[in-house]
Structures are given as C-alpha cells and as structure tokens.
Write a protein that holds these residues in place. Structure first.
Motif, PDB file in Angstrom:
ATOM      1  N   GLN A  47       8.650 -34.444   4.423  1.00 21.72           N
ATOM      2  CA  GLN A  47       8.951 -33.718   3.190  1.00 21.72           C
ATOM      3  C   GLN A  47       9.396 -32.290   3.480  1.00 21.72           C
ATOM      4  O   GLN A  47      10.285 -31.760   2.812  1.00 21.72           O
ATOM      5  CB  GLN A  47       7.723 -33.713   2.271  1.00 21.72           C
ATOM      6  N   ASP A  48       8.788 -31.663   4.482  1.00 21.61           N
ATOM      7  CA  ASP A  48       9.112 -30.269   4.813  1.00 21.61           C
ATOM      8  C   ASP A  48      10.338 -30.165   5.719  1.00 21.61           C
ATOM      9  O   ASP A  48      11.171 -29.280   5.540  1.00 21.61           O
ATOM     10  CB  ASP A  48       7.922 -29.601   5.486  1.00 21.61           C
ATOM     11  N   SER A  49      10.450 -31.053   6.709  1.00 20.54           N
ATOM     12  CA  SER A  49      11.530 -30.937   7.686  1.00 20.54           C
ATOM     13  C   SER A  49      12.774 -31.725   7.310  1.00 20.54           C
ATOM     14  O   SER A  49      13.897 -31.307   7.606  1.00 20.54           O
ATOM     15  CB  SER A  49      11.037 -31.405   9.058  1.00 20.54           C
ATOM     16  N   GLY A  50      12.587 -32.892   6.660  1.00 20.20           N
ATOM     17  CA  GLY A  50      13.718 -33.752   6.343  1.00 20.20           C
ATOM     18  C   GLY A  50      14.388 -34.345   7.568  1.00 20.20           C
ATOM     19  O   GLY A  50      15.536 -34.797   7.505  1.00 20.20           O
ATOM     20  N   SER A  51      13.696 -34.371   8.690  1.00 18.26           N
ATOM     21  CA  SER A  51      14.273 -34.880   9.938  1.00 18.26           C
ATOM     22  C   SER A  51      14.438 -36.397   9.884  1.00 18.26           C
ATOM     23  O   SER A  51      13.482 -37.131   9.583  1.00 18.26           O
ATOM     24  CB  SER A  51      13.372 -34.492  11.118  1.00 18.26           C
ATOM     25  N   ASP A  52      15.633 -36.879  10.212  1.00 17.85           N
ATOM     26  CA  ASP A  52      15.887 -38.318  10.218  1.00 17.85           C
ATOM     27  C   ASP A  52      15.118 -39.034  11.317  1.00 17.85           C
ATOM     28  O   ASP A  52      14.980 -40.258  11.288  1.00 17.85           O
ATOM     29  CB  ASP A  52      17.384 -38.588  10.393  1.00 17.85           C
ATOM     30  N   LEU A  85      16.938 -43.639   5.999  1.00 19.06           N
ATOM     31  CA  LEU A  85      17.839 -42.561   5.613  1.00 19.06           C
ATOM     32  C   LEU A  85      18.405 -41.860   6.840  1.00 19.06           C
ATOM     33  O   LEU A  85      17.704 -41.648   7.827  1.00 19.06           O
ATOM     34  CB  LEU A  85      17.096 -41.537   4.738  1.00 19.06           C
ATOM     35  N   ALA A  86      19.667 -41.492   6.744  1.00 19.28           N
ATOM     36  CA  ALA A  86      20.328 -40.744   7.812  1.00 19.28           C
ATOM     37  C   ALA A  86      21.592 -40.121   7.254  1.00 19.28           C
ATOM     38  O   ALA A  86      21.957 -40.352   6.084  1.00 19.28           O
ATOM     39  CB  ALA A  86      20.652 -41.667   8.996  1.00 19.28           C
ATOM     40  N   THR A  87      22.264 -39.331   8.067  1.00 13.71           N
ATOM     41  CA  THR A  87      23.544 -38.733   7.674  1.00 13.71           C
ATOM     42  C   THR A  87      24.638 -39.278   8.585  1.00 13.71           C
ATOM     43  O   THR A  87      24.385 -39.674   9.728  1.00 13.71           O
ATOM     44  CB  THR A  87      23.499 -37.198   7.775  1.00 13.71           C
ATOM     45  N   GLY A  88      25.851 -39.296   8.080  1.00 16.29           N
ATOM     46  CA  GLY A  88      26.948 -39.816   8.876  1.00 16.29           C
ATOM     47  C   GLY A  88      28.294 -39.381   8.327  1.00 16.29           C
ATOM     48  O   GLY A  88      28.371 -38.572   7.382  1.00 16.29           O
ATOM     49  N   LEU A  89      29.338 -39.929   8.898  1.00 13.85           N
ATOM     50  CA  LEU A  89      30.705 -39.622   8.498  1.00 13.85           C
ATOM     51  C   LEU A  89      31.392 -40.928   8.122  1.00 13.85           C
ATOM     52  O   LEU A  89      31.491 -41.849   8.943  1.00 13.85           O
ATOM     53  CB  LEU A  89      31.465 -38.932   9.631  1.00 13.85           C
ATOM     54  N   VAL A 152      35.115 -46.938   8.073  1.00 10.03           N
ATOM     55  CA  VAL A 152      34.375 -46.796   9.327  1.00 10.03           C
ATOM     56  C   VAL A 152      33.264 -45.777   9.119  1.00 10.03           C
ATOM     57  O   VAL A 152      33.525 -44.652   8.656  1.00 10.03           O
ATOM     58  CB  VAL A 152      35.296 -46.343  10.478  1.00 10.03           C
ATOM     59  N   LEU A 153      32.036 -46.168   9.421  1.00  8.19           N
ATOM     60  CA  LEU A 153      30.873 -45.279   9.310  1.00  8.19           C
ATOM     61  C   LEU A 153      30.450 -44.867  10.705  1.00  8.19           C
ATOM     62  O   LEU A 153      30.157 -45.719  11.558  1.00  8.19           O
ATOM     63  CB  LEU A 153      29.728 -45.985   8.593  1.00  8.19           C
ATOM     64  N   MET A 154      30.425 -43.557  10.939  1.00  9.44           N
ATOM     65  CA  MET A 154      30.046 -43.016  12.239  1.00  9.44           C
ATOM     66  C   MET A 154      28.795 -42.159  12.070  1.00  9.44           C
ATOM     67  O   MET A 154      28.705 -41.363  11.129  1.00  9.44           O
ATOM     68  CB  MET A 154      31.179 -42.180  12.821  1.00  9.44           C
ATOM     69  N   THR A 155      27.843 -42.315  12.965  1.00 10.10           N
ATOM     70  CA  THR A 155      26.612 -41.539  12.895  1.00 10.10           C
ATOM     71  C   THR A 155      26.023 -41.427  14.288  1.00 10.10           C
ATOM     72  O   THR A 155      26.497 -42.056  15.244  1.00 10.10           O
ATOM     73  CB  THR A 155      25.595 -42.190  11.943  1.00 10.10           C
ATOM     74  N   GLN A 156      24.986 -40.624  14.372  1.00 10.04           N
ATOM     75  CA  GLN A 156      24.308 -40.416  15.654  1.00 10.04           C
ATOM     76  C   GLN A 156      23.052 -41.259  15.707  1.00 10.04           C
ATOM     77  O   GLN A 156      22.273 -41.291  14.745  1.00 10.04           O
ATOM     78  CB  GLN A 156      23.943 -38.935  15.811  1.00 10.04           C
ATOM     79  N   ALA A 157      22.846 -41.980  16.798  1.00  7.79           N
ATOM     80  CA  ALA A 157      21.649 -42.799  16.948  1.00  7.79           C
ATOM     81  C   ALA A 157      20.417 -41.909  16.856  1.00  7.79           C
ATOM     82  O   ALA A 157      20.386 -40.807  17.407  1.00  7.79           O
ATOM     83  CB  ALA A 157      21.680 -43.543  18.281  1.00  7.79           C
ATOM     84  N   LEU A 158      19.410 -42.387  16.143  1.00  5.79           N
ATOM     85  CA  LEU A 158      18.216 -41.577  15.950  1.00  5.79           C
ATOM     86  C   LEU A 158      17.409 -41.485  17.234  1.00  5.79           C
ATOM     87  O   LEU A 158      17.218 -42.470  17.946  1.00  5.79           O
ATOM     88  CB  LEU A 158      17.349 -42.192  14.844  1.00  5.79           C
ATOM     89  N   ARG A 159      16.914 -40.300  17.497  1.00  8.56           N
ATOM     90  CA  ARG A 159      16.071 -40.073  18.666  1.00  8.56           C
ATOM     91  C   ARG A 159      14.629 -40.341  18.282  1.00  8.56           C
ATOM     92  O   ARG A 159      14.096 -39.724  17.350  1.00  8.56           O
ATOM     93  CB  ARG A 159      16.219 -38.634  19.145  1.00  8.56           C
ATOM     94  N   GLN A 160      13.969 -41.262  18.938  1.00  8.01           N
ATOM     95  CA  GLN A 160      12.601 -41.631  18.598  1.00  8.01           C
ATOM     96  C   GLN A 160      11.623 -40.613  19.162  1.00  8.01           C
ATOM     97  O   GLN A 160      11.672 -40.282  20.350  1.00  8.01           O
ATOM     98  CB  GLN A 160      12.267 -43.023  19.156  1.00  8.01           C
ATOM     99  N   PRO A 161      10.707 -40.079  18.358  1.00 10.61           N
ATOM    100  CA  PRO A 161       9.722 -39.123  18.845  1.00 10.61           C
ATOM    101  C   PRO A 161       8.891 -39.741  19.960  1.00 10.61           C
ATOM    102  O   PRO A 161       8.432 -40.882  19.877  1.00 10.61           O
ATOM    103  CB  PRO A 161       8.867 -38.853  17.609  1.00 10.61           C
ATOM    104  N   GLY A 162       8.716 -38.972  21.041  1.00  4.96           N
ATOM    105  CA  GLY A 162       7.882 -39.439  22.144  1.00  4.96           C
ATOM    106  C   GLY A 162       8.650 -40.210  23.192  1.00  4.96           C
ATOM    107  O   GLY A 162       8.138 -40.472  24.279  1.00  4.96           O
ATOM    108  N   ASN A 163       9.883 -40.628  22.893  1.00  5.46           N
ATOM    109  CA  ASN A 163      10.673 -41.375  23.865  1.00  5.46           C
ATOM    110  C   ASN A 163      11.363 -40.422  24.827  1.00  5.46           C
ATOM    111  O   ASN A 163      11.662 -39.270  24.501  1.00  5.46           O
ATOM    112  CB  ASN A 163      11.734 -42.236  23.171  1.00  5.46           C
ATOM    113  N   ASP A 164      11.654 -40.898  25.999  1.00  2.75           N
ATOM    114  CA  ASP A 164      12.377 -40.102  26.987  1.00  2.75           C
ATOM    115  C   ASP A 164      13.844 -40.029  26.581  1.00  2.75           C
ATOM    116  O   ASP A 164      14.543 -41.027  26.516  1.00  2.75           O
ATOM    117  CB  ASP A 164      12.239 -40.754  28.367  1.00  2.75           C
TER     118      ASP A 164
END
Length: 407
Positions: A47-52, A85-89, A152-164
């Motif tokens: 709610q505070d960060s809105g991080s995907d 939810l995520a953002t993209g182009l 065409v939908l382009m987006t960035q793969a989500l980075r999982q917290p704690g993953n390398d």
C-alpha cells in the motif's frame, strides 16, 4: 403557514439525507468495483510502496479463497478475484502507450469489477482466448486499434524478493503478442486511457511469476458495512503471514476523504436550512403571541398564572409541531420513495455534460434508513420545542394593565 414551513423544512431534510446516503452508497459501490474491492489482501508494504515485486505467496491466496468459501462467509461475500498488477508498454502499428497491466481470472473478475459490465465493443476475457486483452476506449483511440487488432505488450520481468538477481533475470524485458477482444468505456480518463485486462496465466507467464502468486486478492461484499468484520476475520486467519488486509477506506483513502468532506458540507447546508426555517417559525409564533396580548390580559384577570400561560403557549406550539411533523413526513417520505424507485436523473440537470465525479451513474437513487428518519424528526421536534420557549416567556410576562389597554 407555520405548520407548512416547518413541514417543508423536515421534508427537505429527509430528501437531502436520502439522496446524500444514496449517492454515497452508489459512489462507494462504483469506487470499490473500479478499485480493489471492499476488502483487499496484499503483501505487507504494498500500500505504501506500490512495488510490483511485492507478491502474495500462493499458500496465502489458497487459504484466503478456502476461508471465504465457508458457509458463514459465502452469504456475506459477493465475489473474490486474485489479481496480478504491473506496468508495461502496449504498442500497435500506429502508436504506443504506457499501461497498467491487470492479470485476472476471467471467471472471477466480473463478480468484483465494473469493467466487464462496461464493455462497449467485443466481449470480455474468457478462458477460450488465452491471448486476449481488454483495453479502454481512450487507449484504443490513441493506438488506433479495434476489435481483433494485434498489439504487443512489453514489460519487465518481476524481480522476486530474496532471489539472487546477479544474473539479471529480474531485469529482463519480456514481450508477448495479444489480440484485442474487448473495449470498455467507464467515463474515467485514468481508467479508460491506462488500464488493460488480460488472463492471469498469460500475465504470470509474461512477468515470470510462479503459478499461484498474485499482487492482491480483491473481495467484494454484499454490504459495505461488513468490511471491518471481514478484514478482522482475515487478519486472524492469516496471522503470521507477511500480508496486509485493508478495508476500502484504507486502500482508497482519497475516496473516503471525499465522502467525508461531502458529508460535512451537506450537514452544514442542512443546518442552514433548519436555521432559516427555525427563524421563520420563531417570528410567526412571536407575532402571534404579541397580537394576543389582550387575550392574555383577560386570562390573567380571570386568575391564570404566568406559568399556566407559558404552558399554554408551549402546548399550542407542540400541537403545531405535531401537525408539521405529519406533513413533513408525508411529503418527505413520498418524494424519497419516488427517488428510491425512479431515481433522480442528473443528465437532466447537467445538460451540458456530467461532472467527472458523477460519471459512475447518472441516475441517483435515494436510500433513507429508519435511523435517519428518527434522527431528523427528533432534531426538528427539539428545534420547534426550544423555539417556543421565548414566545412562552413573553406571554407569561404579560402585564395586566397594559394588556387590557391594548383593546
């Protein structure tokens, strides 16, 4: 005339409160269905960060859905929909635009969101169309696309917290080819120009999210008043999990603030109406007392005490108030019944176009509760009773010689 004035004051108060509560009920119903529902479950801190990148674990989603399927809660819960939810182009052959991606289950989302009901062209998502996408009318106009067009939908793969993330997997750009299956129009520019819906499996595959993980679980209830109770029950059920359970007042604070300001403004306006009616009643009763000085003088000469004169005036005022309340209730409840069944069509009032705050529903329906009726009648009765004290005091202080000279 005095009874009519007081009755009109009560009728205006009832009509105002009925339309106020009805408007707020409709605004909340539309707001939560364009947003995260009456209650939303999210990863802690979203709610505070809105991080995907903040996602709910799969076990939290399954536990939530199982808990809400219990017999006690099935009667309260109207719909449950997990969302990613995520953002993209989003790009077409003509143009491109930044979008807010919403991955949904096609069979669950219609029970929670208004967007499936606002389709103006084509159809909403279905499991038979895994590569389908639903977009807003303004976005379709900007991209110059129609039903069946490829985008065409382009987006960035989500980075999982704690993953390398040294290998850069979380920063990898992904793209997919989609076909427009539906176009919706809500009237809200922020929704029609930015939001797109696509099937949850397609969104998870595009974003590299494991099956079962989502950003939030939106819950729609039968009654808004049950939101705090459901939120507390879910917090207890998910104790120990890194999640936050919010009611719509917490997840959409701007909507709650707008409704609070509207409540305050309407109470001020109702207070002004009652004050004007009260002053008119005071003037009428006081003039009636001053014109009856000779009558009061005769009563005093016959042995009537000042306290008895005051009680007589107050009794007359209370009788007048009772007649006024009956008139006001009859008129106010009749008008409220009409607005509750047929509604107040705002398109007739705002002929040049509806303001942005009213695009949810141009027909406003009244919702008047019994508590509102009791509160309104009590306020008007108390006001009329208090107003009668001063004329009663003037009648009690009538001087015998001067009163008899008034003839």
């Amino acid at each position: 005339m005095t009874a009519l004035a007081l009755g009109l004051g009560l009728a205006l108060l009832l009509i105002s409160l009925g339309l106020l509560d009805g408007g707020h009920e409709q605004t909340i119903a539309a707001g939560v269905r364009f947003g995260p529902g009456h209650v939303v479950i999210q990863a802690k801190g979203y709610q505070d960060s809105g991080s995907d990148e903040l996602l709910l674990p799969a076990q939290v989603v399954s536990r939530t859905e199982a808990f809400l399927q219990t017999p006690e809660l099935k009667q309260i819960v109207r719909g449950v929909s997990p969302r990613l939810l995520a953002t993209g182009l989003l790009s077409s052959s003509a143009n491109s635009a930044g979008v807010k991606i919403t991955g949904v289950n096609p069979q669950d989302e219609p029970a929670v969101s208004l967007i499936p009901e606002r389709i103006v062209e084509g159809t909403y998502l279905s499991n038979d169309k895994p590569s389908g996408v639903v977009i807003g009318a303004e976005l379709a106009h900007k991209l110059e696309i129609k039903i069946g067009s490829r985008v065409v939908l382009m987006t960035q793969a989500l980075r999982q917290p704690g993953n390398d993330t040294k290998n850069g997997a979380g920063e990898e750009m992904q793209s997919t080819l989609l076909r427009v299956s539906g176009i919706f129009r809500t009237g809200l520019q922020a929704v029609d120009a930015n939001i797109i819906h696509l099937p949850l499996p397609a969104a998870q595959a595009l974003l590299g999210v494991p099956d079962g993980q989502v950003t939030q679980v939106a819950i729609l209830l039968q009654q808004e008043g049950a939101s705090p109770m459901i939120a507390r029950a879910l917090l207890k059920q998910l104790a120990g999990e890194p999640v936050e359970v919010l009611t719509w007042r917490e997840s959409i604070p701007m909507l709650a603030q707008i409704l609070g300001l509207d409540h305050a403004f309407n109470y001020i306006m109702n207070g002004v109406i009652l004050a004007m009616v009260g002053l008119g009643i005071l003037n009428t009763i006081l003039m009636r007392v001053l014109e009856r000085r000779y009558e009061f003088g005769v009563c005093k000469a016959l042995g009537l005490r000042p306290r008895q004169l005051a009680v007589m005036i107050i009794g007359e005022s209370l009788a007048l108030t009772a007649i006024s309340l009956a008139l006001g209730l009859a008129l106010g409840l009749s008008v409220n019944h009409y607005f509750a069944t047929s509604g107040l069509d705002l398109r007739w009032i705002f002929k040049a176009g509806l303001p942005p705050a009213l695009v949810f529903d141009p027909i406003l329906y009244s919702r008047l509760s019994s508590n509102r009726i009791i509160w309104s009648v009590s306020i008007v009765f108390a006001m009329a009773t208090i107003i009668s004290f001063y004329p009663a005091l003037k009648a009690a202080r009538t001087e015998l010689p001067d009163a008899l000279k008034a003839l």
